[in-house]
Scaffold this active site. Structure first.
Site, PDB file in Angstrom:
ATOM      1  N   HIS A  93       0.815  -1.214   0.000  1.00 16.11           N
ATOM      2  CA  HIS A  93       0.000   0.000   0.000  1.00 16.11           C
ATOM      3  C   HIS A  93       0.854   1.271   0.000  1.00 16.11           C
ATOM      4  CE1 HIS A  93       0.134   0.023   4.553  1.00 16.11           C
ATOM      5  NE2 HIS A  93       0.114   1.318   4.345  1.00 16.11           N
ATOM      6  N   ASP A 229       0.925  -7.637   2.278  1.00 16.20           N
ATOM      7  CA  ASP A 229       1.123  -6.208   2.009  1.00 16.20           C
ATOM      8  C   ASP A 229       2.604  -5.830   1.862  1.00 16.20           C
ATOM      9  OD1 ASP A 229       0.805  -3.503   1.754  1.00 16.20           O
ATOM     10  OD2 ASP A 229      -0.586  -3.295   3.433  1.00 16.20           O
ATOM     11  N   SER A 658       4.017   2.194   8.478  1.00 16.11           N
ATOM     12  CA  SER A 658       3.806   1.190   7.446  1.00 16.11           C
ATOM     13  C   SER A 658       5.097   0.941   6.705  1.00 16.11           C
ATOM     14  CB  SER A 658       2.747   1.652   6.456  1.00 16.11           C
ATOM     15  OG  SER A 658       1.504   1.270   6.902  1.00 16.11           O
TER      16      SER A 658
HETATM   17  N1  ARG Z   1      -4.687   0.712   7.266  1.00 18.17           N
HETATM   18  C1  ARG Z   1      -3.387   0.696   6.690  1.00 18.17           C
HETATM   19  C2  ARG Z   1      -2.738   2.075   6.805  1.00 18.17           C
HETATM   20  O1  ARG Z   1      -3.241   2.896   7.497  1.00 18.17           O
HETATM   21  C3  ARG Z   1      -3.414   0.214   5.283  1.00 18.17           C
HETATM   22  C4  ARG Z   1      -4.036   1.137   4.301  1.00 18.17           C
HETATM   23  C5  ARG Z   1      -4.028   0.689   2.872  1.00 18.17           C
HETATM   24  N2  ARG Z   1      -4.958  -0.374   2.614  1.00 18.17           N
HETATM   25  C6  ARG Z   1      -6.247  -0.192   2.239  1.00 18.17           C
HETATM   26  N3  ARG Z   1      -6.990  -1.264   2.068  1.00 18.17           N
HETATM   27  N4  ARG Z   1      -6.788   0.974   2.001  1.00 18.17           N
HETATM   28  O2  ARG Z   1      -2.064   2.632   5.997  1.00 18.17           O
HETATM   29  N1  GLU Z   2      -1.189   1.469   7.433  1.00 18.81           N
HETATM   30  C1  GLU Z   2      -0.567   2.488   8.225  1.00 18.81           C
HETATM   31  C2  GLU Z   2       0.513   3.251   7.478  1.00 18.81           C
HETATM   32  O1  GLU Z   2       0.415   3.450   6.298  1.00 18.81           O
HETATM   33  C3  GLU Z   2      -0.071   1.862   9.460  1.00 18.81           C
HETATM   34  C4  GLU Z   2      -1.227   1.568  10.273  1.00 18.81           C
HETATM   35  C5  GLU Z   2      -1.304   2.487  11.444  1.00 18.81           C
HETATM   36  O2  GLU Z   2      -1.835   3.592  11.314  1.00 18.81           O
HETATM   37  O3  GLU Z   2      -0.795   2.051  12.472  1.00 18.81           O
HETATM   38  O4  GLU Z   2       1.435   3.768   8.044  1.00 18.81           O
END
Ligand code: ARG
Ligand code: GLU
Length: 723
Positions: A93, A229, A658
């Site tokens: 991502h 991921d 991330s």
């Molecule tokens: N929750 C994760 C973060 O905050 C992954 C985000 C990307 N994935 C998604 N399905 N939108 O970045």
């Molecule tokens: N998916 C998040 C990022 O892009 C990490 C998840 C979080 O917020 O801890 O950094």
């Protein structure tokens, strides 16, 4: 009996720091002083110098901060080096935009994945930067030099900015390093980070989205999780191994440090450590700020984004081309939307507002004998009361009007308008036009009119009905009156009339631009909406908003200083601010609700269980199913002979983490951080060790995919894999 109670109380109290061990994002230069002993007690086998040392290679040297060219210090993700040829791992991502930008219907890397089987096939991304932290320094006293109590806040600010400038200049002089100073503990301390920043970062590999984004937005922010991921880049340098902008002459960067990868596996309770660049946390927000966020801002953003997502989804399901176009935008919008829902749930469940108020009462009691800290809570209350409608007005404008892609795009022509109005400005106008032509190409590549039209009607409807009336720009009120609230009718009219939803008309304007044409732009209804809303914001919201924020900054500085005195036996850590941090904890499951216990690991078996060709997010690629059936797992299995996919732990992380390396007690790479579990996403504001979990990708799944699925032996050969 009483004595027993007291004893119990003392024991509980003394063991409190241990219970809290999982919370915290620690600074590398303070490890030795504050944190390393706790880490070692928790199982870490190395020393503080093994993590951070400025005289010899240390673990920090393999950590990458990913930024944007032009704004390299606000890291959007982290990454780590895994070979002596600059090979880097991060999340799928994090690479999503890069993958998407290289994707077309003919080369659909989002759907099919991308693998470079030799270096010539790697794809350039000149907009991405990769930073390495060379060193960090406490510069508080230099930054605050000349500051007196008598100064106004403006004078103080100005002095600080001047001081920072000269420190940075002095530091950068004669080197190719770049320095950045940030405030810590709400402005009570300042630290400088010195980076080496590389500008040639090429895409090396990405699994298909059905692996790298498996579970999609359905599973996002949740556990159990089965998302592969990850993606791979390679950093390139000049022939002398120094940063250089993209050039065919560049060669793979030879790092001082890259991680060894452990396939030994993980068990419940194992020590874990996450190094990287967490973006923002707000652990010391006063209750009033939490009320504003939880009861006003989060709900309006959730509402408006939910509506936009529904519309996008409808069209994306119908058309594969539209799905590619909107995939990245959708993911971005959905990510915030879902997080805020979880955050609000968590704050309700753990009564964050109530607990903040208890702390504030305690603080006021304490302040009775600490004069400098009196009146802060009351001042907070007044400030946030005044700020509430302003902030609502601001977020409504952002999440409603300015979320209309055509209106946003039209706004990008304002510089051209300004420049064209001035005489003798041919050169600038020419530059603007070239720039806008490029932007038009990128904009229209991923633009689908029916989506934007439908969103326009929907968001304006909400804006008009729900935003605070005092902060509704005149032009919006006029539109409402003229169309008697029928925003569908207005949207139709807008899209009939504007040139900004049509690539040909836009290019025609730009290709044949004569200086009087700025009038055409100014008359365009999409441009007008943008212009008026932005002007309204500048005149009616921004100045007052800035005043309140400045005063809140002062209060924050005092409040945090006060809290640190009041709770002087606690080990405070500064809020995340996109600088290098260390989080540590252990592999562990959790109990999301009564009667339910989650284990710490998922496996390929679970991917096969989730397989459902009917649901886009759960379609498992045929090849992966085949590998599962034939049990072609290589060495990438756990004790039960299954391929591990994800695991969770108690490491305190946030957005920006991330792609962060997850290391074991020996400092070897065992995973890549990529998310947090749903029940604990309020951890940016309030961390609860029993429920806050970070979600990591097991490195064995990464290797399994690269080796068995992509058959990219070239990449496996570069890495050091140890048992
Ligand atoms: N929750 C994760 C973060 O905050 C992954 C985000 C990307 N994935 C998604 N399905 N939108 O970045
Ligand atoms: N998916 C998040 C990022 O892009 C990490 C998840 C979080 O917020 O801890 O950094």
């Amino acid at each position: 009996m009483r004595k027993g109670f007291l004893l119990l109380f003392i024991i509980l109290f003394i063991s409190l720091p241990l219970l809290r061990a999982a919370e915290g994002m620690w600074m590398p230069i303070l490890l030795k002083k504050y944190t390393i002993e706790e880490m070692q007690k928790a199982g870490f086998k190395l020393t503080a110098e093994d993590i951070y040392d400025i005289n010899k290679a240390s673990l920090k040297d393999a950590v990458v901060g990913l930024g944007y060219n032009g704004r390299p210090f606000s890291h959007f993700c982290s990454g780590e080096l895994v070979s002596d040829q600059g090979l880097m791992l991060t999340n799928h991502h994090c690479a999503y935009r890069a993958i998407q930008k290289h994707s077309t219907l003919e080369h659909d890397y989002l759907t099919d994945g991308f693998w470079a089987y030799n270096k010539d096939e790697e794809l350039a991304n000149p907009w991405i930067t990769a930073s390495f932290l060379k060193r960090m320094e406490d510069v508080t006293s230099e930054v605050l030099k000349g500051i007196t109590d008598e100064m106004t806040e403006e004078e103080r600010e100005a002095t600080i900015i001047e001081n920072q400038k000269s420190i940075i200049e002095k530091t950068e002089e004669g080197t190719h390093y770049r320095a950045s100073i940030k405030q810590f503990f709400a402005g009570n301390e300042y630290y400088m980070s010195v980076y080496e920043i590389f500008e040639d970062v090429r895409l090396v590999g990405a699994p298909p989205s059905a692996i790298g984004k498996f579970g999609g937005d359905t599973d996002n922010w949740s556990w159990p999780r089965h998302t592969g991921d990850f993606a791979m880049f390679r950093i390139y340098a000049s022939k002398t191994n120094e940063p250089n902008e993209y050039s065919e002459e560049n060669v793979p960067y030879k790092p001082v440090m890259h991680y060894e990868i452990s396939v030994k596996g993980i068990n419940k309770g194992d020590f874990t450590m996450v190094l990287g660049y967490p973006g923002t946390t707000e652990q010391h927000l006063p209750s009033f700020a939490v009320e504003l966020k939880k009861n006003h801002i989060n709900p309006l953003r959730i509402d408006l984004r939910g509506k936009r997502l529904n519309i996008m989804n409808k069209y994306m399901e119908k058309d594969k081309g539209v799905r590619i176009q909107y995939a990245s935008k959708y993911a971005g919008i959905a990510n915030g939307w879902k997080k805020w829902i979880g955050e609000n749930n968590g704050m309700d469940r753990f009564e964050t507002i109530k607990n903040k108020k208890i702390l504030e009462n305690e603080f006021e009691l304490w302040a009775k004998s600490n004069k400098a800290y009196q009146g802060i809570i009351e001042a907070y209350k007044n400030k946030y009361e005044a700020l509430t409608p302003l902030q609502e007005g601001f977020y409504y404008a952002i999440e409603a009007v300015l979320s209309i892609e055509t209106v946003d795009f039209a706004g990008q022509f304002s510089r051209l308008v300004d420049d064209a109005k001035k005489e003798d400005n041919q050169e600038k106008v020419k530059k603007d036009i070239e720039n806008l032509k490029e932007r038009a190409e990128t904009h229209f590549k991923d633009f689908y009119t029916p989506i934007d039209k439908e969103i326009t009607a929907e968001v304006l409807h909400v804006y008009i009905n729900d935003a605070p009336k005092a902060y509704l720009p005149e032009i919006i009120k006029e539109i409402d009156g003229k169309y008697k609230g029928d925003m569908q009718k207005y949207a139709k009219k807008l899209f009939d009339k504007t040139i900004f939803s049509d690539k040909e008309q836009v290019l025609d304007l730009l290709n044949n631009f004569s200086s009087k044409d700025y009038k055409k732009i100014e008359k365009d209804p999409a441009y007008q909406v943008n212009d008026h809303v932005v002007e309204f914001y500048k005149e009616n919201i921004q100045p007052e908003y800035a005043n309140h924020s400045d005063e809140i900054d002062i209060l924050d500085r005092k409040y945090v200083a006060g809290l640190r005195q009041m709770q002087s036996d606690e080990n405070f850590y500064p809020d995340a601010n996109s600088t290098f941090r260390i989080g540590y904890g252990k592999v562990d499951g959790y109990e999301p609700r009564d009667g339910v216990a989650y284990s710490y690991q998922t496996t390929l078996k679970g991917i096969i269980e989730k397989d459902n060709p009917e649901i886009y997010d759960y379609r498992v690629p045929e090849k992966l199913k085949k590998l599962y059936k034939t049990k072609d797992f290589g060495v990438y299995t756990n004790d039960n002979g299954e391929v591990p996919v994800c695991f969770i732990g108690t490491n305190h992380t946030t957005g920006g983490n991330s792609g962060s390396p997850v290391l074991n007690a020996e400092g070897r790479l065992i995973g890549i951080n990529f998310d947090r579990a749903w029940e604990g996403v309020m951890s940016d504001i309030t961390y609860k060790p029993e429920i806050c979990r970070n979600i990591m990708l097991d490195i064995r799944y990464v290797l399994f995919i690269v080796d068995k699925y992509a058959e990219a032996q070239n990449l496996i050969d570069e890495m050091i894999i140890v048992k």
